[in-house]
Scaffold this motif. Sequence first.
Motif, PDB file in Angstrom:
ATOM      1  N   ASP A 299      -3.092  -3.607  -8.892  1.00 40.57           N
ATOM      2  CA  ASP A 299      -3.649  -4.890  -8.449  1.00 40.57           C
ATOM      3  C   ASP A 299      -2.744  -6.052  -8.832  1.00 40.57           C
ATOM      4  OD1 ASP A 299      -5.791  -3.548  -7.407  1.00 40.57           O
ATOM      5  OD2 ASP A 299      -7.119  -3.904  -9.127  1.00 40.57           O
TER       6      ASP A 299
ATOM      7  N   VAL B 165      -0.709   0.694  -3.077  1.00 41.39           N
ATOM      8  CA  VAL B 165      -1.561   1.866  -3.210  1.00 41.39           C
ATOM      9  C   VAL B 165      -0.869   2.878  -4.109  1.00 41.39           C
ATOM     10  CG1 VAL B 165      -2.774   3.714  -2.000  1.00 41.39           C
ATOM     11  CG2 VAL B 165      -2.454   1.496  -0.883  1.00 41.39           C
TER      12      VAL B 165
ATOM     13  N   VAL C  92      -0.050   6.431  -5.180  1.00 41.16           N
ATOM     14  CA  VAL C  92      -0.082   7.738  -4.527  1.00 41.16           C
ATOM     15  C   VAL C  92       0.671   8.756  -5.372  1.00 41.16           C
ATOM     16  CG1 VAL C  92      -0.218   6.750  -2.203  1.00 41.16           C
ATOM     17  CG2 VAL C  92       2.005   7.297  -3.168  1.00 41.16           C
TER      18      VAL C  92
ATOM     19  N   GLY D 173      -4.368   9.744  -3.302  1.00 42.71           N
ATOM     20  CA  GLY D 173      -4.104   8.409  -2.775  1.00 42.71           C
ATOM     21  C   GLY D 173      -3.664   8.352  -1.334  1.00 42.71           C
TER      22      GLY D 173
ATOM     23  N   ASP E   9      -5.329   9.112   1.433  1.00 45.49           N
ATOM     24  CA  ASP E   9      -6.347   8.506   2.287  1.00 45.49           C
ATOM     25  C   ASP E   9      -6.350   6.989   2.146  1.00 45.49           C
ATOM     26  OD1 ASP E   9      -7.090  10.970   3.211  1.00 45.49           O
ATOM     27  OD2 ASP E   9      -8.765  11.207   1.815  1.00 45.49           O
ATOM     28  N   ARG E  10      -6.210   6.508   0.906  1.00 39.79           N
ATOM     29  CA  ARG E  10      -6.166   5.061   0.697  1.00 39.79           C
ATOM     30  C   ARG E  10      -4.924   4.455   1.322  1.00 39.79           C
ATOM     31  NH1 ARG E  10      -7.696   6.933  -4.348  1.00 39.79           N
ATOM     32  NH2 ARG E  10      -5.614   6.509  -5.214  1.00 39.79           N
ATOM     33  N   LEU E  11      -3.808   5.194   1.275  1.00 37.45           N
ATOM     34  CA  LEU E  11      -2.586   4.706   1.912  1.00 37.45           C
ATOM     35  C   LEU E  11      -2.780   4.601   3.429  1.00 37.45           C
ATOM     36  CD1 LEU E  11       0.421   3.921   1.712  1.00 37.45           C
ATOM     37  CD2 LEU E  11       0.976   6.364   1.957  1.00 37.45           C
TER      38      LEU E  11
ATOM     39  N   SER F 228      -5.554   4.103   5.035  1.00 34.10           N
ATOM     40  CA  SER F 228      -6.433   2.966   5.315  1.00 34.10           C
ATOM     41  C   SER F 228      -5.670   1.651   5.213  1.00 34.10           C
ATOM     42  CB  SER F 228      -7.617   2.963   4.340  1.00 34.10           C
ATOM     43  OG  SER F 228      -8.399   4.132   4.478  1.00 34.10           O
ATOM     44  N   ALA F 229      -4.809   1.531   4.193  1.00 32.14           N
ATOM     45  CA  ALA F 229      -4.024   0.306   4.033  1.00 32.14           C
ATOM     46  C   ALA F 229      -3.051   0.119   5.192  1.00 32.14           C
ATOM     47  CB  ALA F 229      -3.265   0.350   2.704  1.00 32.14           C
TER      48      ALA F 229
END
Length: 664
Positions: free
Chosen positions: A150, A161, A163, A170, A172-174, A176-177
């Motif tokens: 952050d 993110v 990963v 990580g 999936d979060r990547l 989405s970003a």
Amino acid sequence: MSCHEAPAAISPGPVGTAVLDEPRIVLVGNPNVGKSTLFNALTGARQRVVNAPGTTVELQEGRWRVGGVPCRLVDLPGTYSLDARSPDEQVAAHAVHDDSTDLVVLLVDAAGLARSLVLAGQVASAARPVVVALTMTDVARTRGLTVPADALADQLGVPVVVVDPRTGAGLDRLASAVALALTHPRRLTTAPSRRVTTPGTAPDTVLEGEAAAAGTAASDDEAERVFAWVADVLAAVQLGGDAPRAPVRTWSDRVDRVLLDPRAGIPVLLVVMWALFQLATTVAAPLIAAVDTLVNGWLADAVRAALPSSGPWHWLEGLLVDGALAGVGTVLSFVPLLALVFVAVALLEDCGYLARAAFVADRAMRAIGLDGRAVLPLVVGFGCNLPALAATRTLPHARQRLLTGLLIPFTSCTARLTVYVLLASVFFPQHAGTVIFVMYLASAALVVLGGLALRRTLFRDVRREPLVLALPAYQRPAPRPIALSVWVRVLAFARKAGVIIVGTLTAVWLLMAIPVTGHHAIADVPVQDSLYGRAASTLAPVLAPAGFGTWEAAAALATGFVAKEVVVGSLAQTAAVAEPDDPAHPGDLGDRLRATFERSSGGHPGAAAAGFLWFVLAYSPCLATLAEQRRMFGLRWTALGVGVGFTVAWVGAVVVFQVGRLLG
């Protein structure tokens, strides 16, 4: 607009543009930050190896579904700088600045944050949308470092993110970003807000050292601006205003005290190189034999049984079995060898040892303008030239890979050994072992002298530079990404080089099947009466100054152009005798060879045989190696390499024969 504000969504372009159809996303990062592992994890088997247009730089392209939208993902060469001084850096810089690039996924190494931020400062100048993938956080923790995602995102102004490409954490979060960034892009900014110097540190000194190691060639003003920005980010994110921690001695540091010490490092390197050589020869041999039995045995027999063996179509059997199917068998026989070497190299690279091997071997390799990483493909080349070419991918720059790829054919592969054993046993029976040893010494000398000659002519830009390596932490190799990488590269060989091999072997069969003298039927003609034999007879006078100007020798060398191990079989076929099971006991073939070389050399068969051995060593690698060179480096460089090889072979053979003849 500040870096924290989200701009308006990109308006859709016309149908067919990259934004509307398949957005183009590029992966950018320093070497050894997990970029290729991330690429494999995101694309799976939906990838291919391509060359960047007009270069010898290999790229991997794949398809990645982001929020249900298929995207083109490109794995760019690892680089420390976009101030392009090498073809790899030029490709990376062009891709980042290219208007067809919709998004940059910038990999930032948490354990080497300063290096990654120097590159980030250069990526910012392209004004492309960026998403940061923060990797190596586990390695950073072992060194007592923590990089809060952050806080880093606040400083960079783009999504960050965490990963772990090796475990898939990580991803999936990547995705989405990235999906959000494609419609609401955010760009890096490098405007420094202040000069920060934390007590006990000298950020300018550290950063300038990082930039020098990265090969940064920016102007002083630009470099100063980037250094100031990186110092700000480091102070705010990594140091947090606290006093710096004492360096943490990790397990990797303790191992490196042994492996980077020449007293222990060189013996370990020799053992590893010996193991690779054994892998490319002894271990691969039964696998190659099994594939050959399957294709040229069972499958060939099945095809023969299904085709007419007489009548006007009898030649079809030879065309399909001895031409096309033999080509397929050749391609498939190299697959287990390539796979084994690919896996071994990937394991060495993934576990972190390859960088240490380069460090230990660097001093020896700098003599020919290469760094220590070239030792691996050159050693593998003495086992087989084909996987040695594949191993050049570990070299950091395209020009170094090309230079090494042109030198590899001068390494004496084991297929040539059969020829050495035969001729040495026939013409130098009392000193056969010494002759074979001299051939390997001559091979090493050719590599060194060839490297020196190329560096002073076509490769003046390959300079002797100090080896600067960011040694990755030792880690456990990740099997799935390695398996995917091996599969893609073997498939690329089979698809591209395989077409050339099958086509050429089919053409060779046609040349040997078409009669030009006598009253022979197609596919039922002695070699000397075929178009192939006529071509060999035409070439024979060129070989006369070397003492073996006969059509039999020319035909054997032409066959060796396809595969070196069949030179012995070709000599036996043209002599109309059985091929010996053991080249060290040639039997009737030995008698025929002595008579042939006695006649062609004017009574100096030993000198002619020595010239023939030199020619076999130098003139050309096998067809499979040439096909892979063509795939990796292009037709022009492959043709140049063949031309240089034939020139060195002919001149050397003539010199060896003429000097040997005079010495008696």
